[in-house]
Scaffold this active site. Structure first.
Site, PDB file in Angstrom:
ATOM      1  N   ASN A   1       0.824  -1.202   0.000  1.00  0.00           N
ATOM      2  CA  ASN A   1       0.000   0.000   0.000  1.00  0.00           C
ATOM      3  C   ASN A   1       0.865   1.262   0.000  1.00  0.00           C
ATOM      4  O   ASN A   1       2.089   1.188   0.042  1.00  0.00           O
ATOM      5  CB  ASN A   1      -0.948  -0.037   1.198  1.00  0.00           C
ATOM      6  CG  ASN A   1      -2.295   0.581   0.901  1.00  0.00           C
ATOM      7  OD1 ASN A   1      -2.384   1.595   0.221  1.00  0.00           O
ATOM      8  ND2 ASN A   1      -3.349  -0.028   1.421  1.00  0.00           N
TER       9      ASN A   1
ATOM     10  N   HIS B   1      22.591   0.431  13.004  1.00  0.00           N
ATOM     11  CA  HIS B   1      23.942   0.894  13.334  1.00  0.00           C
ATOM     12  C   HIS B   1      24.328   0.407  14.726  1.00  0.00           C
ATOM     13  O   HIS B   1      23.464   0.209  15.578  1.00  0.00           O
ATOM     14  CB  HIS B   1      24.006   2.428  13.286  1.00  0.00           C
ATOM     15  CG  HIS B   1      23.643   2.982  11.948  1.00  0.00           C
ATOM     16  ND1 HIS B   1      24.545   3.090  10.923  1.00  0.00           N
ATOM     17  CD2 HIS B   1      22.470   3.420  11.452  1.00  0.00           C
ATOM     18  CE1 HIS B   1      23.942   3.590   9.861  1.00  0.00           C
ATOM     19  NE2 HIS B   1      22.668   3.799  10.160  1.00  0.00           N
TER      20      HIS B   1
ATOM     21  N   THR C   1      10.411  -6.648  16.859  1.00  0.00           N
ATOM     22  CA  THR C   1      11.835  -6.810  17.130  1.00  0.00           C
ATOM     23  C   THR C   1      12.241  -8.273  17.238  1.00  0.00           C
ATOM     24  O   THR C   1      13.431  -8.570  17.296  1.00  0.00           O
ATOM     25  CB  THR C   1      12.219  -6.090  18.431  1.00  0.00           C
ATOM     26  OG1 THR C   1      11.466  -6.650  19.503  1.00  0.00           O
ATOM     27  CG2 THR C   1      11.959  -4.592  18.332  1.00  0.00           C
ATOM     28  N   LYS C   2      11.242  -9.180  17.278  1.00  0.00           N
ATOM     29  CA  LYS C   2      11.502 -10.622  17.392  1.00  0.00           C
ATOM     30  C   LYS C   2      10.648 -11.354  16.372  1.00  0.00           C
ATOM     31  O   LYS C   2       9.608 -10.861  15.938  1.00  0.00           O
ATOM     32  CB  LYS C   2      11.150 -11.114  18.803  1.00  0.00           C
ATOM     33  CG  LYS C   2      12.007 -10.500  19.880  1.00  0.00           C
ATOM     34  CD  LYS C   2      11.606 -11.012  21.237  1.00  0.00           C
ATOM     35  CE  LYS C   2      12.470 -10.334  22.302  1.00  0.00           C
ATOM     36  NZ  LYS C   2      12.001 -10.638  23.637  1.00  0.00           N
TER      37      LYS C   2
END
Length: 187
Positions: free
Chosen positions: A87, A117, A165-166
């Site tokens: 989308n 980073h 994040t997992k």
């Protein structure tokens, strides 16, 4: 140029000291030009797909749809299956590699990020990359962010605004910041 792209697709990084780094920079500039072309003016679905084929460096099935604008800086390490829909307003940072398997839906404003980073200030200018895989029939909600190294499982739903994040297991719904499993998908 193909050797650089193949190196990156196989997970090898090209650092600033690599002799191929200037060629990588050229490829990034080329992609930026194509992204501007994609995001400027009206294009038919076939024209959008043709520009995406040049950005991603792969032929796309006629079932792939995207509503621009779309943002990416490299593009050549994104792999897209059939019946994928992306989308408006999505961003893919793909130097680590993005795979969207068949039937994936990506909501407006979603971000798939394979680049990050180091935490340490002295090293922060370095680019670290990890691939993201979105398995068959997964749905990434509006404004969700998929972080480096994550696999979103088959049929999974990532709720709008979630920060993943997992890894997300198959057939589950996740939501929140950071995303947590809410429940299994209803049968």
């Amino acid at each position: 140029m193909n050797d650089i792209i193949e190196r990156m697709r196989s997970g090898k990084r090209i650092s600033e000291t690599d002799s191929d780094f200037p060629r990588l920079c050229e490829e990034i500039e080329n992609t930026k030009r194509l992204v501007v072309e994609l995001n400027t003016g009206y294009h038919t679905p076939d024209e959008v797909r043709a520009l995406l084929e040049r950005i991603w460096g792969q032929p796309l099935d006629a079932s792939v749809r995207m509503f621009p604008p779309f943002y990416t800086a490299f593009g050549k390490t994104t792999r897209v299956g059939k019946e994928v829909f992306i989308n408006f307003g999505c961003t893919f940072l793909d130097q680590g590699g993005i795979t969207l398997e068949d039937g994936v839906f990506i909501g407006p404003g979603a971000k798939i990020l394979t680049e990050h980073h180091p935490e340490e200030p002295a090293l922060r200018h370095r680019l670290l990359v990890k691939p993201v895989i979105v398995r068959r029939n997964a749905w990434i909600g509006a404004g969700a962010m998929i972080m480096p190294g994550v696999t979103v499982g088959e049929n999974a739903i990532v709720a709008a605004g979630a920060v993943v994040t997992k890894d997300v297991p198959d057939n589950t719904v996740v939501a929140g910041v950071p995303a947590k499993i809410l429940r299994k998908i209803k049968e």
